[in-house]
Design a protein around this motif. Structure first.
Motif, PDB file in Angstrom:
ATOM      1  N   ILE A 158      40.375  98.544  19.564  1.00 22.31           N
ATOM      2  CA  ILE A 158      41.456  97.644  19.998  1.00 22.31           C
ATOM      3  C   ILE A 158      42.495  98.406  20.805  1.00 22.31           C
ATOM      4  O   ILE A 158      43.027  97.908  21.798  1.00 22.31           O
ATOM      5  CB  ILE A 158      42.106  96.946  18.784  1.00 22.31           C
ATOM      6  CG1 ILE A 158      41.104  96.002  18.110  1.00 22.31           C
ATOM      7  CG2 ILE A 158      43.343  96.155  19.223  1.00 22.31           C
ATOM      8  CD1 ILE A 158      41.643  95.312  16.867  1.00 22.31           C
TER       9      ILE A 158
ATOM     10  N   CYS B 278      35.468  89.146  20.693  1.00 20.48           N
ATOM     11  CA  CYS B 278      36.270  90.346  20.415  1.00 20.48           C
ATOM     12  C   CYS B 278      35.403  91.604  20.442  1.00 20.48           C
ATOM     13  O   CYS B 278      35.836  92.653  20.932  1.00 20.48           O
ATOM     14  CB  CYS B 278      36.974  90.214  19.070  1.00 20.48           C
ATOM     15  SG  CYS B 278      38.305  89.008  19.058  1.00 20.48           S
TER      16      CYS B 278
ATOM     17  N   VAL C 259      43.432  89.812  20.215  1.00 20.21           N
ATOM     18  CA  VAL C 259      42.214  90.305  19.566  1.00 20.21           C
ATOM     19  C   VAL C 259      42.499  90.623  18.100  1.00 20.21           C
ATOM     20  O   VAL C 259      41.710  90.273  17.206  1.00 20.21           O
ATOM     21  CB  VAL C 259      41.668  91.541  20.311  1.00 20.21           C
ATOM     22  CG1 VAL C 259      40.552  92.196  19.526  1.00 20.21           C
ATOM     23  CG2 VAL C 259      41.174  91.134  21.702  1.00 20.21           C
TER      24      VAL C 259
ATOM     25  N   LEU D 247      38.263  83.554  25.031  1.00 15.99           N
ATOM     26  CA  LEU D 247      39.063  83.873  23.851  1.00 15.99           C
ATOM     27  C   LEU D 247      40.422  83.174  23.923  1.00 15.99           C
ATOM     28  O   LEU D 247      40.908  82.633  22.923  1.00 15.99           O
ATOM     29  CB  LEU D 247      39.251  85.388  23.721  1.00 15.99           C
ATOM     30  CG  LEU D 247      39.734  85.852  22.344  1.00 15.99           C
ATOM     31  CD1 LEU D 247      38.686  85.567  21.270  1.00 15.99           C
ATOM     32  CD2 LEU D 247      40.074  87.336  22.358  1.00 15.99           C
TER      33      LEU D 247
ATOM     34  N   CYS E 158      36.254  94.526  23.007  1.00 13.36           N
ATOM     35  CA  CYS E 158      36.573  95.863  22.492  1.00 13.36           C
ATOM     36  C   CYS E 158      35.636  96.917  23.065  1.00 13.36           C
ATOM     37  O   CYS E 158      36.072  98.007  23.462  1.00 13.36           O
ATOM     38  CB  CYS E 158      36.500  95.870  20.962  1.00 13.36           C
ATOM     39  SG  CYS E 158      37.893  95.052  20.162  1.00 13.36           S
TER      40      CYS E 158
ATOM     41  N   TRP F 248      37.431  87.251  27.974  1.00 11.17           N
ATOM     42  CA  TRP F 248      38.877  87.022  27.851  1.00 11.17           C
ATOM     43  C   TRP F 248      39.212  85.560  28.080  1.00 11.17           C
ATOM     44  O   TRP F 248      40.028  84.967  27.353  1.00 11.17           O
ATOM     45  CB  TRP F 248      39.650  87.888  28.849  1.00 11.17           C
ATOM     46  CG  TRP F 248      39.906  89.286  28.401  1.00 11.17           C
ATOM     47  CD1 TRP F 248      39.495  90.431  29.007  1.00 11.17           C
ATOM     48  CD2 TRP F 248      40.656  89.688  27.246  1.00 11.17           C
ATOM     49  NE1 TRP F 248      39.940  91.533  28.302  1.00 11.17           N
ATOM     50  CE2 TRP F 248      40.652  91.098  27.223  1.00 11.17           C
ATOM     51  CE3 TRP F 248      41.318  88.995  26.233  1.00 11.17           C
ATOM     52  CZ2 TRP F 248      41.290  91.831  26.216  1.00 11.17           C
ATOM     53  CZ3 TRP F 248      41.951  89.716  25.236  1.00 11.17           C
ATOM     54  CH2 TRP F 248      41.933  91.114  25.228  1.00 11.17           C
TER      55      TRP F 248
END
Length: 750
Positions: free
Chosen positions: A155, A272, A167, A302, A276, A299
């Motif tokens: 992260i 995620c 995240v 999310l 990551c 992205w």
């Protein structure tokens, strides 16, 4: 390489081409009669065992002779995997058959394609129920959703602070909601990587899969979560595209209710994981374009998931597979239940009250599955359920919570951090549990220091729900149901440049002179003058420029102190300034803090000078059972850190300026908008009757309730409750602002 392949496989190579690969090298090999994929990997014992397991799985699947999956090609000696020395390094080598077809990633898939995908995966998973491998059972790695936590270490590689927070939020949700039910889920061997560059199609039908290197022994539902993620993450309305996959999968291999309840969080978990690993790869291997290729879409989806209610998603999934949606009580039933033990004096917002079940950042979620844009609540200052704030509270609560009669690090640590935001003269702080308690304490400090009782307050001001808070709040004591103004209260007119009598550039000076005259005419000296930099209950009214600059010296000259109530305006909300009083170019003697300081955790504070603190210390001991406890300090410290890390004051300025500009444009179109005022993310819109220019609370209430019906929260305020107020969490975006303004425009046009 041609010589190697001739020696090891006995084939004559006509064409040899390197292909993309995530963490190994792949080559397309053509002979006169066949095509193959030659794969090489850096040698480790663990990887060798995994490739052997994959080979066994492919041989197992090849029993049906469907030609839908790569077939392991043996070396001349009969082995399917070998360790060879290439360029002086031990290298794992293997050969697979080449599967023809177009990748989903290269076409424009239809919902028929996704229906075929769900069917294909269900049939594959049924086959894999008969395959058991202890190497796969023992495998624990980042790309298996049940081990999402293994990605936490990456992260920090995400460059943008707010992105990191998003995240982290979904990691927290996964740990809270998914991890406890993992032991109850069906587990088996799964393919575990149905992405758009592994799925082959022919005439809208899925014809095959390649790359079985991510196989896992994992909860069965993870198979679908991964497939849905990659099928939907580039779509405008992602979860709509999940429906055909779910429908067709469920027909072949029925899903269980407990699996559907966590599917939303599993999809978020896969996004995620991808994000990551992309961030980590960019940091460690910036030239590996393959490893970061899906990042943009991940992205996008999310952030769309954040704006999607988890209950709404679950209901969509349930409908797709024909599973009933749980019944919920009506709002009327919930209100009846509430009022059985809770007094109706605690009012409910909106004509149609909302039953909230969750919230994240600038969104709230109701029990019907709606996502509600919060353009109203200023208490969750850095965003609802902000992961750093949540984690700070959880961590400290599990370690120590006590009171200020003991020594502990967090009290001075937070005090130092908080006071670093103030001028040097404001260097003492008292902690309590609310802005109301802070107002009460501020009055005690003023009385102790000046030995006087007279208090000067602002028209329409509000300073809390304690008796003292009500006594100094014109908004409360001047209410038709209020107790009226006490003898020791001196009320001065609000320096309002829209509704007040002074409207020109020198309005602040004119209002100040009138207030100073009131002070001069007072029989008793004024102990304190208290005001908000922007009078919220007055209708989001910023004090006229220069007002405090003139009145503060007059208050001090006759022995009084100046109090700035920053409960609503502080901590960067106004954009240009961290504290509201800074806009008036003054320094108060006492500052009141509350509401946003701990993002909804009950906390308040009074900041003052050495001299006032010394006067107060001569009286009885001050002690607050909970004020300044380690948990509160940890949470409040995290709020300051988030404001800095995510540059939320700057966001309040940029987004607030944009938001205000949209509202000003709207004012040009609609004559019922009399004024747009405020700064940063603290804005008010005065609604008037365009015929007589008087306040129009009926229309203001209509707009507020219509927006609520469109799942947008704003509220109303002001003496006639005719001012739309919007004070959203500081993570509010320009797109959010456009959504609100477009909705207001639409309501007014209709």
């Amino acid at each position: 390489m041609n010589t190697l392949l001739k020696k090891e496989f006995g084939i004559d190579v006509l064409h040899f081409k390197k292909l993309n690969g995530y963490d190994n090298f792949n080559y397309h090999v053509k002979t006169s009669s066949n095509s193959y994929i030659f794969k090489i990997y850096p040698h480790t014992e663990e990887l060798f065992n995994l490739i052997e397991a994959e080979t066994k799985a492919l041989l197992f699947l090849d029993q049906d002779k469907t030609q839908a999956f790569p077939i392991p090609i043996p070396f001349i000696n009969g082995d399917y995997t070998k360790i060879l020395e290439l360029d002086g390094k031990a290298t794992i080598c293997r050969m697979l058959s080449f599967i023809n077809g177009s990748f989903i990633g290269d076409i424009n898939p239809t919902k028929n394609t996704y229906t075929s995908l769900g069917d294909f995966l269900a049939r594959l998973d049924i086959k894999l129920q008969g395959f058991n491998n202890y190497t796969l059972r023992a495998r624990k790695w980042e790309w298996d959703l049940q081990y999402l936590h293994l990605n936490k270490k990456y992260i920090s590689d995400i460059p943008n602070a707010h992105d990191r927070s998003l995240v982290s939020y979904f990691f927290q949700q996964f740990e809270e909601i998914v991890v406890p039910v993992l032991p109850e889920l069906r587990k088996q061997t799964t393919y575990n990587d149905a992405n758009e560059w592994n799925i082959l199609v022919n005439n809208e039908n899925v014809s095959g899969l390649i790359d079985f290197g991510d196989m896992a022994h994992t909860p069965l539902i993870n198979e679908l979560a991964i497939a849905i993620t990659y099928a939907c993450y580039d779509k405008e309305n992602p979860l709509e595209w999940a429906i055909p996959i779910l429908e067709s999968y469920h027909k072949i291999l029925p899903l269980e209710e407990k699996e559907l309840k966590i599917l939303y969080y599993l999809i978020a978990g896969r996004l995620c994981t991808s994000i990551c690993n992309s961030a980590h790869s960019r940091k460690t291997d910036p030239d590996n374009i393959y490893a970061t290729g899906s990042e943009k879409f991940a992205w996008s989806m999310l952030y769309k998931l954040l704006a999607t209610s988890p209950i709404g998603a679950e209901n969509m999934f349930r409908k797709a597979v024909g599973m009933p949606i749980p019944k919920i009580k009506s709002e009327a039933e919930e209100i009846t239940r509430r009022h059985k033990h809770v007094s109706p004096i605690l009012s409910l917002s909106y004509e149609k009250p909302i039953f909230m079940v969750g919230a994240a950042f600038q969104y709230m979620y109701d029990n019907h599955g709606n996502t509600i844009l919060d353009a109203y609540n200023n208490i969750p200052h850095v965003g609802h359920s902000h992961p750093k704030v949540v984690e700070a509270g959880q961590r400290q609560m599990a370690k120590l919570n006590t009171n200020t009669r003991y020594l502990y690090d967090l009290l001075p640590t937070y005090s130092e951090k908080l006071l670093s935001k103030f001028p040097k003269s404001l260097n003492k702080v008292y902690f309590i549990n609310s802005g109301s308690a802070a107002s009460d304490l501020a009055m005690r400090l003023a009385h102790a220091h000046t030995k006087h009782k007279k208090l000067m307050v602002m028209e329409h001001g509000y300073h809390g729900n304690t008796q003292m808070g009500i006594d100094v709040s014109d908004y409360k004591f001047n209410n038709p149901k209020g107790a009226g103004k006490k003898e020791y209260i001196l009320k001065t007119p609000i320096p309002d440049t829209y509704n007040g009598k002074h409207k020109k550039k020198n309005a602040g000076s004119l209002y100040a002179k009138e207030a100073i005259e009131q002070v001069s005419n007072s029989i008793e000296p004024v102990a304190a003058f208290i005001s908000e930099p922007v009078v919220g209950c007055g209708g989001q009214v910023p004090l006229a420029d220069g007002y405090l600059k003139e009145i503060y010296p007059a208050i001090r000259k006759q022995g009084g102190v100046c109090i700035s109530d920053e409960v609503q305006t502080g901590f960067g909300r106004l954009g240009d300034h961290f504290w509201g009083y800074e806009a008036q170019d003054v320094i108060p003697d006492i500052v009141i803090l509350g509401k946003p300081m701990a993002n909804g955790h009950p906390m308040g504070a009074v900041v003052t000078t050495d001299e006032i603190a010394e006067s107060f210390s001569k009286g009885v001991e001050f002690f607050s059972s909970f004020g300044g406890n380690p948990v509160s300090c940890a949470i409040a410290l995290s709020v300051l850190e988030v404001i800095e890390e995510e540059q939320l004051q700057e966001n309040a300025k940029v987004v607030g300026n944009y938001y205000k500009s949209l509202l000003l444009e709207l004012k040009k179109e609609h004559k019922c908008i009399g004024d747009v005022r405020g700064s940063g993310l603290f804005l008010g819109v005065e609604i008037i009757d365009e015929k007589n220019q008087k306040t129009n609370n009926k229309l203001a209430h209509h707009i507020k309730n219509e927006l609520r019906n469109r799942n947008i929260l704003i509220s109303t305020d002001g003496p006639d409750d005719s001012v739309l107020k919007t004070k959203p969490p500081l993570c509010f975006t320009k797109e959010n602002a456009k959504t609100v303004v477009y909705a207001i425009d639409n309501v007014l046009k209709n």
